[in-house]
Design an enzyme around this catalytic site. Structure first.
Site, PDB file in Angstrom:
ATOM      1  N   TYR A  25       0.855  -1.178   0.000  1.00 25.53           N
ATOM      2  CA  TYR A  25       0.000   0.000   0.000  1.00 25.53           C
ATOM      3  C   TYR A  25       0.898   1.238   0.000  1.00 25.53           C
ATOM      4  CZ  TYR A  25      -4.344   2.554   0.578  1.00 25.53           C
ATOM      5  OH  TYR A  25      -5.404   3.395   0.379  1.00 25.53           O
TER       6      TYR A  25
ATOM      7  N   LYS B 195     -20.053 -20.875 -10.056  1.00 20.57           N
ATOM      8  CA  LYS B 195     -19.225 -20.739 -11.259  1.00 20.57           C
ATOM      9  C   LYS B 195     -17.815 -20.286 -10.902  1.00 20.57           C
ATOM     10  CE  LYS B 195     -21.810 -21.629 -14.931  1.00 20.57           C
ATOM     11  NZ  LYS B 195     -21.433 -22.509 -16.036  1.00 20.57           N
TER      12      LYS B 195
END
Length: 388
Positions: free
Chosen positions: A37, A92
């Site tokens: 970050y 899925k």
């Protein structure tokens, strides 16, 4: 509610769904944070801004698929909406990860307006390397897929159409090989011309099937009913994909199946009888894929003298299910950075899947590899990446 349904509810409740998001980098110290970050994260941002293609190098875009639905045509449940479709889209994503190590994220849109769906997907597309459209009703699914592919530089594929078609293509290749009955000599009858049926017609014609006749809610497909059809069906007739039958004694599926070589059903349960199968040519192929109840049960099709029988179910031989294709298809598309999944790619995938069963291993009850066959995904990836 049966026990299997109760067990499924418990699994989903215990895990609060089927997916989680986890960091692939350590975040255990200030130095870790400084790299992942601020301030370190600015470096890849600057690189991508200077060269947008580097987004594949520095972010998850190259391994992330958006699984997009509006919930308008979910499994056999119909139009159940965005929230109720979430479990299927999670499933899925779980399959993509398990079989191909590809990350998928469910995008369940609370609109069933085609242009709103297109606009939403275009706006979120920068983070994804491919778009999987799922459980969107026909014919708008075709319109949405085409428009998105025009607007985006990443592949867009409606799995209900093309995943299903590619597995059917492989099954037909191997059934023809087993029966020594070439595709270019066969007349195939397809029941159901929605998302899956229309794509199956196109791929089978591209694979060389001689004649394709179709049946739907309006009866036998014919140019005489042209004005009653949506744009998808009109195109099938205009392009000679579906062969029009203009003279028939009765507007019925039974009429169409007489003297056919193969029947492919993606339509409704229990609409085919033993006598209808018996009226087909010898060594008939019957793929009855309506779920959960097929157009005809396998034992009845065999009683009608069908030589090769397949369904969409896992509890019968020759399961024809798009999970055989889509994990490897998307992994290959991401690795090759495809911009579109072309008809050539679909043909190559069907042929590659079929090739996994050697001539000496082909049987009437073994024309497709098992879903858990570890050869499947790498074989399909290779077909997509190499174009062979």
């Amino acid at each position: 509610m049966d026990q299997k349904s109760l067990d499924a509810l418990k699994l989903h409740q215990d895990h609060q769904g089927k997916l989680s998001i986890e960091s692939v980098v350590p975040l255990k110290s200030k130095s870790d944070l400084a790299l992942a970050y601020t301030p370190g994260v600015a470096a890849p941002c600057i690189e991508i801004n200077a060269d947008p293609e580097k987004v594949y190098q520095y972010t998850m875009k190259g391994r992330l698929v958006a699984i997009v639905t509006d919930g308008s045509a979910v499994l056999g449940l119909g139009n159940i909406g965005a929230k109720a479709a979430i479990p299927v889209m999670e499933g899925k994503a779980a399959l993509l990860k398990t079989f191909a190590n590809v990350d998928g994220f469910p995008i369940c849109l609370d609109t069933q307006d085609s242009d709103e769906i297109i606009d939403a997907v275009v706006k979120i597309a920068p983070v994804f390397g491919a778009i999987m459209l799922e459980d969107i009703a026909a014919p708008k699914c075709v319109y949405i897929e085409r428009k998105l592919q025009e607007k985006l530089d990443i592949p867009v594929c409606h799995d209900d159409q093309h995943g299903t078609a590619m597995v059917v293509g492989a099954a037909m290749i191997n059934a023809a090989r087993f029966l020594i009955k070439p595709l270019n000599t066969q007349r195939v009858v397809i029941s159901g011309t929605g998302a899956a049926g229309s794509a199956i017609c196109r791929l089978l014609k591209a694979l060389g099937v001689k004649t394709i006749n179709a049946f739907n809610k309006q009866g036998i497909m014919t140019k005489k009913k042209y004005d009653d059809y949506d744009f998808v069906l009109k195109e099938l007739l205009d392009e000679g994909i579906v062969d029009s039958i203009d003279n028939y004694t009765a507007d019925s599926l039974a009429t169409l199946m007489k003297n056919a070589d193969a029947f492919i059903g993606v339509s409704a349960p229990n609409i085919v009888t033993v006598d209808m199968v018996r009226s087909m040519n010898s060594d008939a192929i019957v793929f009855a894929m309506a779920n959960p109840t097929p157009e005809i049960m396998p034992d009845l099709a065999i009683h009608g003298k069908a030589a090769v029988v397949g369904t969409g179910r896992s509890d019968f031989p020759n399961q024809i299910n798009n999970v055989l294709v889509f994990p490897g298809l998307y992994k290959g598309a991401l690795e090759a950075r495809l911009k579109v999944i072309s008809m050539d790619t679909k043909i190559n995938v069907s042929k590659a899947l079929a090739s996994l069963i050697a001539d000496e291993d082909l049987r009437s009850d073994y024309i497709l590899p098992d879903i858990f066959d570890k050869r499947v995904t790498p074989t399909i990836v290779q077909a997509v990446v190499t174009g062979k």
